[in-house]
Design an enzyme around this catalytic site. Structure first.
Site, PDB file in Angstrom:
ATOM      1  N   ASP A 145       0.614 -41.560  50.310  1.00  0.00           N
ATOM      2  CA  ASP A 145       0.133 -40.260  50.781  1.00  0.00           C
ATOM      3  C   ASP A 145      -0.589 -40.377  52.112  1.00  0.00           C
ATOM      4  O   ASP A 145      -1.188 -39.408  52.582  1.00  0.00           O
ATOM      5  CB  ASP A 145      -0.786 -39.625  49.734  1.00  0.00           C
ATOM      6  CG  ASP A 145      -2.070 -40.421  49.504  1.00  0.00           C
ATOM      7  OD1 ASP A 145      -2.197 -41.540  50.060  1.00  0.00           O
ATOM      8  OD2 ASP A 145      -2.933 -39.939  48.753  1.00  0.00           O
ATOM      9  N   GLU A 149      -6.155 -45.694  49.006  1.00  0.00           N
ATOM     10  CA  GLU A 149      -6.993 -45.415  47.854  1.00  0.00           C
ATOM     11  C   GLU A 149      -7.560 -46.720  47.279  1.00  0.00           C
ATOM     12  O   GLU A 149      -7.065 -47.805  47.577  1.00  0.00           O
ATOM     13  CB  GLU A 149      -6.210 -44.663  46.779  1.00  0.00           C
ATOM     14  CG  GLU A 149      -5.043 -45.430  46.180  1.00  0.00           C
ATOM     15  CD  GLU A 149      -3.762 -45.348  46.984  1.00  0.00           C
ATOM     16  OE1 GLU A 149      -2.744 -45.874  46.499  1.00  0.00           O
ATOM     17  OE2 GLU A 149      -3.781 -44.785  48.104  1.00  0.00           O
ATOM     18  N   ASP A 174       7.665 -51.095  69.185  1.00  0.00           N
ATOM     19  CA  ASP A 174       7.573 -50.346  70.426  1.00  0.00           C
ATOM     20  C   ASP A 174       6.729 -51.132  71.423  1.00  0.00           C
ATOM     21  O   ASP A 174       6.432 -52.308  71.202  1.00  0.00           O
ATOM     22  CB  ASP A 174       6.999 -48.946  70.181  1.00  0.00           C
ATOM     23  CG  ASP A 174       5.545 -48.972  69.718  1.00  0.00           C
ATOM     24  OD1 ASP A 174       5.062 -50.044  69.310  1.00  0.00           O
ATOM     25  OD2 ASP A 174       4.883 -47.919  69.758  1.00  0.00           O
ATOM     26  N   ASP A 381      28.535 -46.813  73.642  1.00  0.00           N
ATOM     27  CA  ASP A 381      28.844 -48.189  73.248  1.00  0.00           C
ATOM     28  C   ASP A 381      27.640 -49.111  73.341  1.00  0.00           C
ATOM     29  O   ASP A 381      27.547 -50.102  72.617  1.00  0.00           O
ATOM     30  CB  ASP A 381      29.969 -48.736  74.132  1.00  0.00           C
ATOM     31  CG  ASP A 381      31.309 -48.105  73.817  1.00  0.00           C
ATOM     32  OD1 ASP A 381      31.407 -47.438  72.780  1.00  0.00           O
ATOM     33  OD2 ASP A 381      32.244 -48.281  74.619  1.00  0.00           O
ATOM     34  N   GLU A 384      22.592 -47.414  69.801  1.00  0.00           N
ATOM     35  CA  GLU A 384      22.613 -46.474  68.687  1.00  0.00           C
ATOM     36  C   GLU A 384      21.172 -46.067  68.410  1.00  0.00           C
ATOM     37  O   GLU A 384      20.290 -46.917  68.282  1.00  0.00           O
ATOM     38  CB  GLU A 384      23.228 -47.107  67.440  1.00  0.00           C
ATOM     39  CG  GLU A 384      23.480 -46.121  66.325  1.00  0.00           C
ATOM     40  CD  GLU A 384      24.553 -45.093  66.689  1.00  0.00           C
ATOM     41  OE1 GLU A 384      24.244 -43.879  66.625  1.00  0.00           O
ATOM     42  OE2 GLU A 384      25.675 -45.501  67.036  1.00  0.00           O
ATOM     43  N   GLU A 442      28.955 -45.441  63.224  1.00  0.00           N
ATOM     44  CA  GLU A 442      28.632 -44.040  62.977  1.00  0.00           C
ATOM     45  C   GLU A 442      27.949 -43.913  61.622  1.00  0.00           C
ATOM     46  O   GLU A 442      27.842 -44.877  60.874  1.00  0.00           O
ATOM     47  CB  GLU A 442      29.899 -43.177  63.022  1.00  0.00           C
ATOM     48  CG  GLU A 442      30.599 -43.161  64.374  1.00  0.00           C
ATOM     49  CD  GLU A 442      29.752 -42.559  65.477  1.00  0.00           C
ATOM     50  OE1 GLU A 442      29.025 -41.580  65.206  1.00  0.00           O
ATOM     51  OE2 GLU A 442      29.789 -43.074  66.609  1.00  0.00           O
ATOM     52  N   HIS A 502      37.375 -48.527  68.018  1.00  0.00           N
ATOM     53  CA  HIS A 502      36.155 -47.864  67.578  1.00  0.00           C
ATOM     54  C   HIS A 502      36.451 -46.703  66.633  1.00  0.00           C
ATOM     55  O   HIS A 502      37.389 -45.933  66.860  1.00  0.00           O
ATOM     56  CB  HIS A 502      35.372 -47.335  68.780  1.00  0.00           C
ATOM     57  CG  HIS A 502      34.871 -48.412  69.683  1.00  0.00           C
ATOM     58  ND1 HIS A 502      34.178 -48.142  70.849  1.00  0.00           N
ATOM     59  CD2 HIS A 502      34.942 -49.768  69.594  1.00  0.00           C
ATOM     60  CE1 HIS A 502      33.854 -49.286  71.439  1.00  0.00           C
ATOM     61  NE2 HIS A 502      34.317 -50.273  70.699  1.00  0.00           N
ATOM     62  N   ASP A 504      34.921 -43.978  66.340  1.00  0.00           N
ATOM     63  CA  ASP A 504      34.758 -42.646  66.938  1.00  0.00           C
ATOM     64  C   ASP A 504      36.016 -42.178  67.661  1.00  0.00           C
ATOM     65  O   ASP A 504      36.053 -41.056  68.167  1.00  0.00           O
ATOM     66  CB  ASP A 504      33.548 -42.594  67.875  1.00  0.00           C
ATOM     67  CG  ASP A 504      33.725 -43.382  69.170  1.00  0.00           C
ATOM     68  OD1 ASP A 504      34.706 -44.153  69.291  1.00  0.00           O
ATOM     69  OD2 ASP A 504      32.865 -43.248  70.069  1.00  0.00           O
ATOM     70  N   CYS A 676      32.144 -41.175  73.903  1.00  0.00           N
ATOM     71  CA  CYS A 676      31.938 -42.541  74.391  1.00  0.00           C
ATOM     72  C   CYS A 676      30.968 -42.584  75.562  1.00  0.00           C
ATOM     73  O   CYS A 676      30.233 -43.561  75.743  1.00  0.00           O
ATOM     74  CB  CYS A 676      33.262 -43.151  74.838  1.00  0.00           C
ATOM     75  SG  CYS A 676      34.574 -43.048  73.617  1.00  0.00           S
TER      76      CYS A 676
END
Length: 694
Positions: A145, A149, A174, A381, A384, A442, A502, A504, A676
Site C-alpha cells: 500500500d 507497516e 534511471d 528496431d 522497445e 511486440e 520481423h 511487425d 518501422c
C-alpha cells in the site's frame, strides 16, 4: 542504398521462515550472566543439563517483568502467580521457558534466578540471569500500500494476486543526473535525494535502553547470490541547516552510507536506543533473468559477543523478502504519451506527415536528428518502450536492442535520465542479426485464454520455424530476459520466412469498441488477390498500381504473374501457421481477426526471404483512434486508391481514422514502413503486475 536488414558478419509462492521464536540457552550455576532478550521470543533452558549432578529439586524467582513456564512432560503448576515457583522435582525432561512482554528502560533491568537442591532444604547451586529486553523489527511494505507497516506477518514471504502479499523492489536503472550519463545502480553512492524514491524503503524499528550491553550489535546481511542483485543504504542524520551550501553535497554522501553490496555481505547498523526507527533504502541493481528469479531476502541479526578472539553469535534474526519488479511492455491499445521518429536527409515529406498526425492526435513528438541517428531511420528496431512499477513509484524504461547501428547511442545518451530508465541485453556467443531488432518484438493487448487471464497481454517474438536447422532466431539472451519477467508470457511466432524477419511485417493490433477490445490485423495475400480479382470482374483490369512510378503495373498484369502468385501462396501458408498459433495462444476467434489485402514478393538472392510487394499497410502507427498507415499506391478506381478504400471499410466501422502516409521512397524501398520508422511511449497499465494470478 542503406537497407533495413542487418546482415550476418560472416504460480509462484515463495516463503522464507519468519522470526526465530525459541532460543536454547544454558545457565551457569553460581554465576551471574547478563544477556539481551528480544521481545517476542522465548529462552528455552534444559534445567537438567545445567544443574549440579546431585540436584533433585529446583525453584524459580524473578522480577515481575519476566514471565516463565516449566514443562516436564506436562506443564508445572505455578501457585505463586508467575514471580516465584516453590521447589519442584527436577527430571531429565524439565524445560524452563523464559519470556518478557516489554522492552527494558535500562540495561540489566530484569532479574531471574534458578536454585537447585539436593533435597527440598539443601541448596547446592544458584544460577542468576540479568536480562535486558529489546524490541527489534525489520519492516517492509508487505501489504503493497506504499507504507512500511510494523512487523507484518507476511514480510518474509511472497504471494501473487489481489489478496497476495510481499514487498516490491525497483531496479534503479534511471539516471538522476541528465548531464552525467550513468545508470544510477552502477554508482554505489546516493548523490541526490530524488534517487531514494527509486529505491524501496525498509525500516529498522527498535525499542529498549539507550545503549545495548557491551559487545552486542545489530547486523544486516545477505547471501552471496542475492548480493549480485541488491544494494542497501542507511540513513545517518542530515546536515545542519547552518551548513554552507558548498559543503552540502560532500556531507550528503555521508548521510546515506552503503551497508550491503556484493563486496560487503554483512554490515553493522547502529542501535539508536529508546523508541526509535531507522530508514534504510534497498536498491535493485538487476532485473529478473535466466539465472535470477527476482527474489531477494535481507536479514537482520542481533549479535552476541563471545570470548575474546571468537566471532559474535547471532541470537535473533528477522527476515524480509523483496521481489524485483519486472520490465513490462505496452500494447497499441494503451494511450500514447510520446511519439519518436528520425529526421534524415530524404524523409522530409514522411516527417511532415508524421508531425501532422501526431499534432492532430494531441500527443508529444520527439525527433531524433541526423547528428544523433547517423542516417539510421529505424526507430522501432532500435528500442522497445516499457516501464517498471511499484506501490510507491513507477517510471518508463527503454529496452535497447543489440543491433548497434546508427541509433545505438540514442537510448542511452538521449532517453536515459531522471525517472527514465535503461536496460539492454547483448549476446556474447551469438551473431546479432535482423531478428534481434525490435520490430521483431511486440505485445498483445490483455487476453483470456482457456480461463487464464493475461491482464498485461503476452509478448510476441519472431523466430525460425521449429524444423529449421540453420534459421535465424532472436538471441537467446533476449528471449531469456523476456521470459524471466513472467508477467507477459512470451509467444514464439515464425518470422524467419521474411527477408527482414520481423513480426511487425505481417501483424499488429488496433483498439476496438467491442468483443475483446481490440482486433488483430494480419497481412493476407488471399485477401489481396480477392480484391484484385473483384476489380478485374468490375472492368478495372487496366487500373495501375504504383501509377507514375517506375514500378507501375496494371491489375491484369499483376494477376497474370504466376510466379508472384506462387510466392504469395507460400507467404499465405506462413501467415496461416502464425494465425493458428495466435488464435490458440491469445484465445482469439476468427471474428477477432481482420485480414488486410497485402501481397509479398520473394527474393531468391536473400534465401527466399519475403518482403511486401507494395507498402505494407499492416505496418502502421497506432495513436488511439488515429492510424498512420503506409500509403499503398494501389490501383486507382474513380480517382481513389482501391487499397485505401478497402482499408477504410475495414477500420472505420471500429471508430478508427485512417491517415495514409507516403513512405515509398524513404522507407518501403529500404524494406520498412511507418511502424518501422517510428516508436511510441505509452501510459502504463492500470492493472498492477503483482495482482496477477500466477
Amino acid at each position: 542504398m542503406e537497407q533495413r536488414k542487418t546482415r550476418k558478419p560472416g504460480s509462484q509462492h515463495r516463503t522464507f521462515p519468519t522470526n526465530m521464536y525459541q532460543r536454547t540457552y544454558r545457565l551457569e550455576v553460581n554465576k551471574v550472566l547478563s544477556i539481551v532478550y528480544v521481545v517476542g521470543t522465548e529462552l528455552k533452558v534444559h534445567l537438567h543439563r545445567c544443574a549440579p549432578s546431585q540436584s533433585k529439586f529446583f525453584s524459580v524467582k524473578c522480577t515481575p517483568t519476566v514471565q516463565f513456564r516449566v514443562e516436564a512432560g506436562a506443564p508445572v503448576n505455578d501457585p505463586d502467580g508467575g514471580s516465584f515457583l516453590s521447589p519442584q522435582v527436577l527430571t531429565k525432561n524439565t524445560v524452563l521457558f523464559i519470556s518478557m512482554k516489554a522492552a527494558s528502560d535500562v540495561v540489566n533491568e530484569s532479574k531471574f534466578s534458578v536454585k537447585f537442591y539436593g533435597d527440598k532444604s539443601e541448596l547446592i547451586g544458584n544460577a542468576v540471569l540479568h536480562l535486558t529486553a529489546v524490541e527489534i523489527s525489520l519492516d517492509v511494505d508487505a501489504d503493497r500500500d506504499g507504507i512500511v507497516e510494523k512487523n507484518n506477518p507476511n514480510k518474509a514471504s511472497w504471494k501473487w494476486g489481489p489478496k497476495g502479499h510481499g514487498a516490491i523492489l525497483l531496479v534503479n536503472c534511471d539516471s538522476e543526473y541528465s548531464f552525467l550519463k550513468e545508470v544510477d545502480c552502477e554508482n554505489e553512492e546516493v548523490n541526490k535525494v530524488s534517487d531514494l524514491k527509486d529505491m524501496s524503503k525498509m525500516i529498522l524499528r527498535t525499542r529498549g535502553p539507550a545503549v545495548l550491553p557491551e559487545g552486542y550489535k545489530l547486523s544486516l546481511h545477505i547471501s552471496k547470490s542475492h548480493a549480485e542483485s541488491v544494494r542497501v543504504f542507511r540513513t545517518s542524520g542530515n546536515p545542519q541547516s547552518s551548513t554552507p551550501k558548498y559543503l552540502l553535497l560532500k556531507l550528503f554522501l555521508k548521510d546515506y552510507p552503503l551497508v550491503l553490496n556484493k563486496e560487503h555481505l554483512a554490515g553493522e547498523v547502529p542501535y539508536l536506543g529508546g523508541d526509535s526507527q531507522q530508514e534504510l533504502f534497498v536498491e535493485g541493481i538487476r532485473f529478473p533473468d535466466k539465472d535470477f528469479d527476482g527474489f531477494v531476502n535481507i536479514n537482520l541479526s542481533l549479535l552476541e559477543p563471545n570470548g575474546q578472539g571468537f566471532p559474535e553469535t547471532p541470537i535473533y534474526t528477522d527476515k524480509v523478502l523483496f521481489r524485483v519488479a519486472p520490465w513490462i511492455m505496452t500494447p497499441n491499445t494503451l494511450k500514447p504519451v510520446e511519439v519518436f521518429v528520425c529526421s534524415t536527409s530524404d524523409n522530409y515529406e514522411f516527417l511532415k506527415a508524421i508531425k501532422s498526425l501526431v499534432k492532430s492526435s494531441g500527443y508529444k513528438l520527439t525527433i531524433c536528428h541526423e547528428y544523433m541517428n547517423r542516417g539510421d531511420r529505424w526507430m522501432q528496431d532500435e528500442i522497445e518502450f516499457g516501464y517498471i512499477d511499484s506501490p510507491h513509484h513507477n517510471f518508463p524504461v527503454v529496452l535497447d536492442s543489440p543491433r548497434d547501428r546508427g541509433l545505438k547511442d540514442f537510448p542511452y545518451n538521449v532517453l536515459l535520465g531522471p525517472d527514465f530508465g535503461y536496460v539492454t541485453r547483448y549476446p556474447v556467443d551469438e551473431w546479432v542479426d535482423s531478428l534481434d531488432s525490435f520490430g521483431n518484438l511486440e505485445v498483445s493487448p490483455p487476453v483470456t485464454v482457456n480461463g487464464k487471464t493475461y491482464p498485461l497481454g503476452r509478448i510476441l517474438i519472431g523466430v525460425a520455424f521449429p524444423t529449421t536447422t540453420n534459421g535465424r532466431n532472436m538471441a537467446k539472451v533476449i528471449q531469456d530476459f523476456l521470459q524471466a519477467q513472467k508477467v507477459q508470457e512470451p509467444i514464439a511466432l515464425y518470422s524467419d520466412w521474411l527477408e527482414v524477419g520481423h513480426v511487425d511485417e505481417f501483424m499488429t493490433f488496433v483498439p476496438a469498441p467491442d468483443r475483446k477490445g481490440f482486433r488483430l490485423l494480419l497481412a493476407s495475400p488471399d485477401s489481396g488477390y480477392k480484391l484484385f480479382k473483384s476489380l478485374q470482374d468490375k472492368g478495372h483490369g487496366n487500373a495501375k498500381l504504383f501509377e507514375g512510378k517506375e514500378e507501375e503495373i496494371s491489375v491484369d498484369q499483376l494477376m497474370s504473374d504466376e510466379g508472384l502468385r506462387a510466392e504469395n501462396v507460400y507467404v499465405q501458408n506462413c501467415i496461416d501457421w502464425n494465425r493458428d498459433v495466435l488464435k490458440k495462444e491469445l484465445g482469439l476467434d476468427d471474428e477477432d481477426i481482420i485480414d488486410l489485402p497485402i501481397l509479398f514478393k520473394v527474393d531468391p538472392e536473400e534465401g527466399n526471404g519475403a518482403a511486401a510487394y507494395y507498402p505494407d499497410m499492416v505496418n502502421m502507427l497506432v495513436l488511439g483512434q488515429n492510424l498512420g498507415i503506409p500509403k499503398p499506391f494501389g490501383p486507382q478506381v474513380n480517382s481513389t486508391c482501391a487499397l485505401e478504400t478497402e482499408m477504410r471499410s475495414l477500420m472505420e466501422p471500429l471508430g478508427l481514422k485512417c491517415t495514409f502516409i507516403d513512405d515509398f521512397a524513404s522507407y518501403h524501398k529500404r524494406q520498412g514502413e511507418v511502424h518501422c520508422g517510428s516508436n511510441v511511449r505509452r501510459e502504463p497499465f492500470e492493472h498492477r503486475w503483482w495482482n496477477l494470478e500466477l
